[in-house]
Design a protein around this motif. Structure first.
Motif, mmCIF file in Angstrom:
data_model
loop_
_atom_site.group_PDB
_atom_site.id
_atom_site.type_symbol
_atom_site.label_atom_id
_atom_site.label_comp_id
_atom_site.label_asym_id
_atom_site.label_seq_id
_atom_site.Cartn_x
_atom_site.Cartn_y
_atom_site.Cartn_z
ATOM 1 N N PRO A 206 35.079 22.027 65.531
ATOM 2 C CA PRO A 206 34.506 22.384 64.235
ATOM 3 C C PRO A 206 34.453 21.186 63.295
ATOM 4 O O PRO A 206 35.240 20.240 63.412
ATOM 5 C CB PRO A 206 35.469 23.448 63.711
ATOM 6 C CG PRO A 206 36.775 23.115 64.376
ATOM 7 C CD PRO A 206 36.416 22.596 65.737
ATOM 8 N N LEU A 207 33.528 21.248 62.373
ATOM 9 C CA LEU A 207 33.455 20.235 61.329
ATOM 10 C C LEU A 207 33.102 20.920 60.022
ATOM 11 O O LEU A 207 32.626 22.059 60.003
ATOM 12 C CB LEU A 207 32.454 19.138 61.684
ATOM 13 C CG LEU A 207 31.013 19.526 62.055
ATOM 14 C CD1 LEU A 207 30.138 19.655 60.816
ATOM 15 C CD2 LEU A 207 30.416 18.496 62.994
ATOM 16 N N THR A 208 33.345 20.226 58.941
ATOM 17 C CA THR A 208 32.960 20.735 57.632
ATOM 18 C C THR A 208 32.063 19.710 56.954
ATOM 19 O O THR A 208 32.223 18.503 57.152
ATOM 20 C CB THR A 208 34.179 21.016 56.738
ATOM 21 O OG1 THR A 208 34.895 19.799 56.512
ATOM 22 C CG2 THR A 208 35.076 22.051 57.377
ATOM 23 N N ILE A 209 31.122 20.210 56.177
ATOM 24 C CA ILE A 209 30.164 19.361 55.481
ATOM 25 C C ILE A 209 30.071 19.826 54.039
ATOM 26 O O ILE A 209 29.969 21.032 53.769
ATOM 27 C CB ILE A 209 28.772 19.408 56.141
ATOM 28 C CG1 ILE A 209 28.869 19.082 57.637
ATOM 29 C CG2 ILE A 209 27.802 18.454 55.467
ATOM 30 C CD1 ILE A 209 27.566 19.202 58.373
ATOM 31 N N GLU A 210 30.069 18.865 53.138
ATOM 32 C CA GLU A 210 29.975 19.176 51.718
ATOM 33 C C GLU A 210 29.030 18.186 51.062
ATOM 34 O O GLU A 210 29.088 16.978 51.333
ATOM 35 C CB GLU A 210 31.360 19.079 51.086
ATOM 36 C CG GLU A 210 31.387 19.375 49.611
ATOM 37 C CD GLU A 210 32.782 19.214 49.019
ATOM 38 O OE1 GLU A 210 32.957 19.539 47.839
ATOM 39 O OE2 GLU A 210 33.683 18.748 49.756
ATOM 40 N N ILE A 211 28.140 18.683 50.209
ATOM 41 C CA ILE A 211 27.250 17.802 49.457
ATOM 42 C C ILE A 211 28.035 17.208 48.298
ATOM 43 O O ILE A 211 28.532 17.933 47.427
ATOM 44 C CB ILE A 211 26.022 18.565 48.931
ATOM 45 C CG1 ILE A 211 25.192 19.084 50.108
ATOM 46 C CG2 ILE A 211 25.181 17.679 48.025
ATOM 47 C CD1 ILE A 211 24.019 19.948 49.694
ATOM 48 N N VAL A 212 28.165 15.875 48.299
ATOM 49 C CA VAL A 212 28.880 15.184 47.238
ATOM 50 C C VAL A 212 27.939 14.813 46.105
ATOM 51 O O VAL A 212 28.270 14.954 44.929
ATOM 52 C CB VAL A 212 29.570 13.918 47.787
ATOM 53 C CG1 VAL A 212 30.255 13.138 46.659
ATOM 54 C CG2 VAL A 212 30.571 14.283 48.875
ATOM 55 N N GLU A 213 26.738 14.353 46.474
ATOM 56 C CA GLU A 213 25.778 13.906 45.463
ATOM 57 C C GLU A 213 24.370 14.079 46.007
ATOM 58 O O GLU A 213 24.068 13.647 47.117
ATOM 59 C CB GLU A 213 26.041 12.437 45.113
ATOM 60 C CG GLU A 213 25.193 11.887 43.994
ATOM 61 C CD GLU A 213 25.551 10.438 43.693
ATOM 62 O OE1 GLU A 213 24.625 9.587 43.691
ATOM 63 O OE2 GLU A 213 26.749 10.156 43.468
ATOM 64 N N ALA A 214 23.511 14.724 45.231
ATOM 65 C CA ALA A 214 22.121 14.940 45.629
ATOM 66 C C ALA A 214 21.296 15.212 44.382
ATOM 67 O O ALA A 214 21.824 15.600 43.341
ATOM 68 C CB ALA A 214 22.004 16.106 46.610
ATOM 69 N N ALA A 215 20.000 15.013 44.502
ATOM 70 C CA ALA A 215 19.108 15.193 43.365
ATOM 71 C C ALA A 215 19.057 16.646 42.930
ATOM 72 O O ALA A 215 19.153 17.568 43.757
ATOM 73 C CB ALA A 215 17.707 14.699 43.723
ATOM 74 N N ASP A 216 18.910 16.870 41.631
ATOM 75 C CA ASP A 216 18.755 18.222 41.112
ATOM 76 C C ASP A 216 17.499 18.870 41.698
ATOM 77 O O ASP A 216 16.471 18.210 41.872
ATOM 78 C CB ASP A 216 18.639 18.196 39.586
ATOM 79 C CG ASP A 216 19.929 17.768 38.913
ATOM 80 O OD1 ASP A 216 20.984 17.844 39.566
ATOM 81 O OD2 ASP A 216 19.863 17.341 37.738
ATOM 82 N N VAL B 196 32.119 24.043 50.652
ATOM 83 C CA VAL B 196 32.337 23.385 51.939
ATOM 84 C C VAL B 196 31.804 24.295 53.033
ATOM 85 O O VAL B 196 32.206 25.459 53.130
ATOM 86 C CB VAL B 196 33.836 23.097 52.158
ATOM 87 C CG1 VAL B 196 34.055 22.510 53.546
ATOM 88 C CG2 VAL B 196 34.359 22.150 51.086
ATOM 89 N N THR B 197 30.880 23.792 53.837
ATOM 90 C CA THR B 197 30.274 24.566 54.915
ATOM 91 C C THR B 197 30.957 24.245 56.231
ATOM 92 O O THR B 197 31.086 23.076 56.609
ATOM 93 C CB THR B 197 28.775 24.258 55.027
ATOM 94 O OG1 THR B 197 28.127 24.639 53.807
ATOM 95 C CG2 THR B 197 28.142 25.017 56.189
ATOM 96 N N THR B 198 31.407 25.275 56.905
ATOM 97 C CA THR B 198 32.036 25.113 58.219
ATOM 98 C C THR B 198 30.986 25.330 59.300
ATOM 99 O O THR B 198 30.168 26.250 59.211
ATOM 100 C CB THR B 198 33.188 26.108 58.391
ATOM 101 O OG1 THR B 198 34.135 25.907 57.338
ATOM 102 C CG2 THR B 198 33.872 25.913 59.728
ATOM 103 N N PHE B 199 31.043 24.494 60.318
ATOM 104 C CA PHE B 199 30.010 24.514 61.355
ATOM 105 C C PHE B 199 30.654 24.191 62.695
ATOM 106 O O PHE B 199 31.505 23.298 62.786
ATOM 107 C CB PHE B 199 28.942 23.471 61.006
ATOM 108 C CG PHE B 199 27.803 23.367 61.993
ATOM 109 C CD1 PHE B 199 26.650 24.117 61.816
ATOM 110 C CD2 PHE B 199 27.882 22.513 63.084
ATOM 111 C CE1 PHE B 199 25.595 24.016 62.704
ATOM 112 C CE2 PHE B 199 26.830 22.410 63.990
ATOM 113 C CZ PHE B 199 25.685 23.157 63.796
#
Length: 858
Positions: free
Chosen positions: A406-416, A456-459
């Motif tokens: 498993p891994l987790t992914i999180e958006i730290v910075e992205a355009a509005d 945090v998205t788990t995948f």
């Protein structure tokens, strides 16, 4: 869970499937069977959209029934029971028709029974004397009028039922939504709350366009809308039920469970005997659950998060328990053990990626992923910067999901305003288990899972694969920062943003050599590559992987195409800038931006050996051979190269794109000395057409017409030579060169395609002569006329005699437009090159064709 639990899971799933089937079909049977004879015909007309069951929390498609399917099985109406509530939805404004008696009067009795079931749970019951209702995006007067037709009293409760803050919804028995309901992130949950409380909910699609709010309402009811523009262009079978339809036929169409219980019993049978070579029907209910699970992942809904998803949970858990028994290849096939085949197919199909654990086959994933990938190290925690190339698309992020980890992914910075999702692999096809050998998982690439902000998205995936970011609402050149825990590094080369460090390159090169992960990816401006590590090794050979990626894939395959298409991601060549400035053409900037990133996949082709598309795929590693440039040409060829004169004459699909492949072959020779496909461009064949045409002793239009039939009704090799002859003529007439070079020949194509875009997007009505079109009142011009006027401007010669010599049917308006430019008329000439040497420009010589044509000099 233990392996011994597999039978227990199948038994529980079978019992539940039978129960759900009885409940689902019972609802529809209750509506259709009322003792009276019902006319089941209905016509939504083309001003409608489909309303079909989907898998969703909390209801899931097994809890929803298609109430009415058209003659071609498109959804027209559906019913659902969600906890204590009931839902009814139509893809057209049928409630209005029934209220006003304006259309489909024969449907009124059946609609009345559906309405009664909605309100009472039994179509045979009596409606209450009074019905209170509220609406959102729908006219309350219409609801009031329909209730009156039933002989009951309707009372409207004025309440903003689409607003989550409202406190008046409890006062209404019936909640009616239309396509005009305003979309809101909380709307699905709000309607779900209404249903859980036992409310009756109606949705009427009183439009034929998309409704984001309506989609959210239906999602809570376990249903979905067809996409824009619905059934607007559908034929009668897609929007109607014929007069001959019987109640039993409609009931059969409404059964969503179908043969699933029987297939579950087949999965439990160790001694199963079935000919999957001739009968694939047992896989149909498996596929349906597979598609339902895709819906869960696509919405980011956890199958293991709701009691209403028990059937799906049982099947996913069974798939987990069986998966370690699978060994792809070898004896696994449609002609081998029937039990092993069906179990592998089901286990591959019942996957769920929005969770934190799954199982894997310890023997690997066949041709998709080697066993060694399961032992690769993961990175505990890192922030990865991902370069975004365009407004929407998919892009490799340079990290992989390993099988079962498993891994987790999180958006730290992205355009509005931008949105994202994650998936493994960007491939179009994985072949089929019904091929000669079941060589790898049936769909090894994952479904796309949303990446919501501040979460945090788990995948996890049982098959692994390179991670790709789905994105939309972004800006080309922007960057997204992702925090990833548990991802792995593999053979990834990223030249799309800041140059990679020597350490990053060294890591990718080492991964290519180890071959312990199934894939290699490469990313640069205008293109991305995904190919099996085996194909990558076969193409790289003894070369440096960096040389392969930068000098060949980017520097030649994509850059040549971009030069020939005049895209502005590459700097203007000096001659091009000078000529464009002199002509007053805008030849750089956003107008000439490349249309988008082209993806290539080296693994399995969707069609043939190589197949165009995005991604374009093939049974080969990506290299500088003719095929990949040909497929890239399919996806980028412009109209000025597409010639269709009718009567099967011209240069259309499979010919026009080859002009871009030709450009790659001669540029590859110029830069790398690799001389391939030098015989594809038939300069000798084109010259022989000229000689044969002159031997007819025809003159004027008769001679031109004869040449049109010879050249443009013949083979592609001579047609490709025609395009090269124009580029050679440019180097002689515009640049005064004795012999052409690869770089200068490409200048002609570069300006020709820029001119094509300028005419389409920057038409100057005050100065049509800027593009050689002075006699044209607008930019509507045939492709051959466009080629003639633009070439004359670029080459600075009136090319009427040249185009006539090649049989081009140019209009008088185009001829007069170029005559107005008062350019010198170019003499007929030909740059002869020996057969098989079309890439070796320096070996040719000019031939004067103003007088009698000499024999070909080679």
């Amino acid at each position: 869970m233990q392996p011994a639990d597999t039978l227990t899971l199948l038994e529980r799933a079978t019992r539940l499937a039978v129960q759900l089937q009885s409940r689902q079909t019972g609802i529809v049977a209750n509506i259709y069977r009322g003792g009276e004879t019902l006319d089941l015909s209905l016509n939504h007309t083309t001003s409608s959209t489909t309303v079909t069951p989907i898998a969703t929390t909390p209801s899931a498609s097994v809890m929803v029934a298609p109430f009415i399917l058209s003659d071609n099985n498109s959804g027209m109406a559906a019913v659902s029971e969600v906890q204590a509530g009931r839902g009814l939805a139509y893809g057209a404004n049928v409630l209005d028709w029934m209220a006003n008696g304006t259309r489909e009067a024969q449907h009124a009795p059946l609609f009345r029974r559906a309405f009664t079931w909605l309100m009472r749970g039994d179509a045979n019951a009596a409606l209450p004397a009074g019905i209170s209702f509220s609406t959102a995006g729908y006219a309350g007067a219409t609801v009031q009028k329909y209730i009156a037709t039933t002989g009951k009293q309707g009372r409207e409760v004025v309440c903003d039922i689409a607003n989550a803050a409202n406190t008046c919804w409890q006062q209404a028995d019936l909640l009616v939504f239309g396509a005009g309901v305003k979309a809101d992130p909380s709307l699905t949950a709000l309607v779900g709350k209404y249903l859980a409380a036992g409310k009756a909910v109606i949705y009427m699609h009183n439009n034929w366009t998309e409704s984001a709010g309506g989609r959210q309402v239906l999602l809570a009811m376990g249903m979905t809308l067809g996409g824009y523009p619905g059934n607007y262009f559908a034929g009668a079978a897609g929007v109607s039920v014929g007069q001959a339809r019987t109640a039993e036929q409609s009931l059969g169409k409404s059964d969503q469970i179908g043969s699933l219980p029987n297939v579950l019993r087949m999965l439990a049978n160790d001694n199963l005997v079935h000919s999957f070579s001739t009968d694939q029907t047992p896989t149909e209910p498996i596929n349906k659950i597979h598609n339902d699970l895709a819906g869960f992942d696509g919405r980011g809904d956890a199958v293991f998060g709701s009691a209403d998803t028990e059937l799906y949970r049982l099947l996913v858990l069974w798939a987990d328990l069986w998966r370690p028994n699978i060994e792809y290849g070898k004896g696994l096939s449609k002609t081998g053990s029937s039990a092993a085949f069906l179990r592998a197919y089901a286990s591959d199909s019942w996957t769920h990626y929005s969770r934190s654990a799954t199982t894997v086959s310890p023997k690997g994933q066949g041709g998709y992923m080697p066993v060694a990938a399961q032992s690769l190290p993961v990175v505990a925690d890192e922030v990865v910067n991902v370069t975004i190339a365009q407004a929407s698309g998919k892009t490799a992020i340079g990290r992989a999901a390993l099988p079962g980890k498993p891994l987790t992914i999180e958006i730290v910075e992205a355009a509005d305003g931008s949105s994202y999702g994650i998936q493994t692999s960007h491939i179009r096809t994985a072949g089929s288990p019904f091929d000669a050998t079941y060589a790898h998982p049936r769909r090894p690439q994952s479904f796309a899972v949303p990446l919501p902000r501040s979460k945090v998205t788990t995948f996890v995936t049982p098959f692994g694969g390179p991670l790709f970011l789905n994105y939309s609402g972004t800006t080309g050149g922007s960057t997204v920062k992702l925090r990833i825990k548990g991802g792995a590094k593999y053979a990834h080369f990223d030249f799309s943003g800041a140059p990679p460090s020597d350490v990053e390159i060294a890591e990718a090169v080492a991964a290519v050599s180890r071959q312990d992960f199934g894939w290699m990816t490469a990313k640069f401006v205008g293109g991305e590559i995904q190919q099996t590590i085996g194909y990558a090794k076969s193409v790289i050979g003894s070369k440096s992987p960096r040389t392969y990626v930068m000098d060949e894939l980017k520097g030649i395959l994509f850059d040549t195409n971009h030069i020939a298409n005049g895209y502005s991601n590459l700097p203007l060549m000096p001659n091009v800038k000078t000529i464009c400035d002199s002509l007053g053409w805008t030849c750089d900037g956003p107008l000439h931006r490349a249309p988008g990133v082209q993806h290539f996949v080296g693994w399995i082709a969707t069609c043939g050996f190589l197949c165009s598309g995005n991604p374009s795929d093939g049974f080969a590693g990506i290299g500088l051979g003719w095929g990949w440039a040909h497929e890239l040409g399919h996806n980028t060829v412009q109209r000025v190269m597409h010639l269709d004169f009718g009567s099967n004459r011209g240069c259309v699909v499979e010919c026009d794109n080859n002009n871009l492949a030709v450009a790659q072959t001669f540029r590859t020779y110029a830069l790398l000395g690799q001389d391939e496909n030098g015989n594809r461009t038939g300069h000798p064949a084109l010259y022989q057409h000229i000689l044969a045409n002159r031997a007819t002793n025809l003159e004027g239009e008769a001679q031109r017409s004869d040449m049109e039939a010879r050249l443009w009704g013949g083979g592609a090799e001579a047609k490709m030579a025609f395009w090269m002859q124009l580029s050679f003529l440019y180097t002689r007439e515009r640049l005064s060169m004795v012999q052409p070079t690869a770089a200068t020949a490409l200048e002609y194509h570069n300006m020709l395609t820029k001119g094509d875009r300028l005419v389409a997007k920057a038409w100057d009505a005050t100065d049509p002569g800027k593009y050689g079109m002075g006699r044209f009142s607008d930019n509507k011009i045939s492709n051959q006329d466009l080629l003639f006027v633009l070439s004359s401007k670029i080459i600075a010669k009136d090319l009427r005699k040249i185009f006539a010599m090649y049989g081009m049917p140019v209009s008088q308006k185009a001829l007069d437009s170029v005559a107005d430019l008062k350019l010198p008329v170019a003499d007929r000439s030909f740059y002869a090159i020996a057969a098989g040497k079309s890439n070796r420009f320096s070996t040719g010589q000019w031939v004067n064709l103003e007088g009698q044509a000499p024999a070909y000099p080679f």
